[in-house]
Write a protein that holds these residues in place. Structure first.
Motif, short mmCIF file in Angstrom:
data_model
loop_
_atom_site.label_atom_id
_atom_site.label_comp_id
_atom_site.label_asym_id
_atom_site.label_seq_id
_atom_site.Cartn_x
_atom_site.Cartn_y
_atom_site.Cartn_z
N SER A 44 0.82 -1.22 0.00
CA SER A 44 0.00 0.00 0.00
C SER A 44 0.85 1.26 0.00
O SER A 44 0.37 2.35 -0.35
N LEU A 45 2.13 1.14 0.36
CA LEU A 45 3.04 2.27 0.30
C LEU A 45 3.05 2.87 -1.10
O LEU A 45 3.08 4.09 -1.27
N TYR A 46 2.96 2.01 -2.10
CA TYR A 46 3.07 2.47 -3.48
C TYR A 46 1.79 3.12 -4.01
O TYR A 46 1.75 3.56 -5.14
N ASN A 47 0.77 3.22 -3.15
CA ASN A 47 -0.37 4.07 -3.47
C ASN A 47 -0.04 5.54 -3.21
O ASN A 47 -0.78 6.43 -3.63
N TYR A 48 1.06 5.78 -2.49
CA TYR A 48 1.46 7.13 -2.11
C TYR A 48 2.73 7.60 -2.79
O TYR A 48 3.01 8.80 -2.82
N CYS A 49 3.53 6.67 -3.29
CA CYS A 49 4.79 7.04 -3.93
C CYS A 49 5.18 5.94 -4.92
O CYS A 49 4.68 4.82 -4.82
N THR A 50 6.07 6.28 -5.84
CA THR A 50 6.50 5.27 -6.82
C THR A 50 7.69 4.46 -6.33
O THR A 50 7.84 3.30 -6.70
#
Length: 195
Positions: A44-50
């Protein structure tokens, strides 16, 4: 626009990332630890950054925005240029200065990310230089090159709290001695009054 809940999660993520970047640098940051601390999964981190570098870019801007607001408030106040700078430093010294760690690793960011940060950083330098110029004009600051003075003041502001953290002084006091004395140090360095 981000929903209020998503914006709050993003804020917690960026605050958590700032702490991890401060401790271990961008390259050494443990992304899994950051996500656990803020209640996200690694995916889910990659919902906020690439990637970690995009997270660092966002984190830098997240930390810089309040300081730009502090500068804008200082510029809007009446009084001497010196007093406006001291007021800004008093407000800013209480802020997380992890952006200095990220700035030391700007080469790892994408060219677009570096340009964005450099543009925002230049905004801050220009505002601070304008306060120095105001102080020179009103006689509260001795004549100098405002651009150099602004970058010097910014550098001291950014690195003093990190120096306190790295020397472990911050564990004994809310702020290390250098951070607490920062407004007075800058004032004695640029003031037309004898120290």
């Amino acid at each position: 626009l981000l929903s209020a809940a998503r914006a709050a999660r993003r804020g917690r993520l960026l605050d958590g990332a700032a702490g991890e970047f401060r401790r271990n640098g961008v390259a050494g940051a443990d992304l899994a630890l950051i996500t656990r601390e803020v209640g996200l999964t690694r995916s889910s981190l990659y919902n906020y950054c690439t990637d970690r570098h995009d997270l660092a870019r966002q984190c830098y801007l997240h930390l810089l925005d309040p300081m730009l607001q502090d500068l804008a408030r200082a510029m809007a106040r009446s009084g001497s240029g010196l007093q406006a700078i001291v007021d800004f430093l008093v407000e800013a010294r209480d802020r997380d200065q992890s952006h200095a760690i990220i700035a030391s690793e700007l080469d790892t960011l994408s060219a677009d990310g570096r340009r964005e940060i450099e543009r925002r950083q230049t905004e801050a330098f220009d505002m601070l230089a304008a306060l120095v110029e105001r102080g020179i004009g009103d006689g509260s600051i001795r004549p100098n090159d405002p651009a150099i003075a602004a970058r010097t003041i910014w550098g001291i502001l950014a690195w003093a709290p990190l120096g306190d953290i790295w020397s472990r002084r911050a564990e004994r006091d809310p702020f290390g001695r250098l951070s607490v004395e920062l407004p007075r140090i800058v004032e004695s360095g640029v003031s037309t009054r004898p120290a």
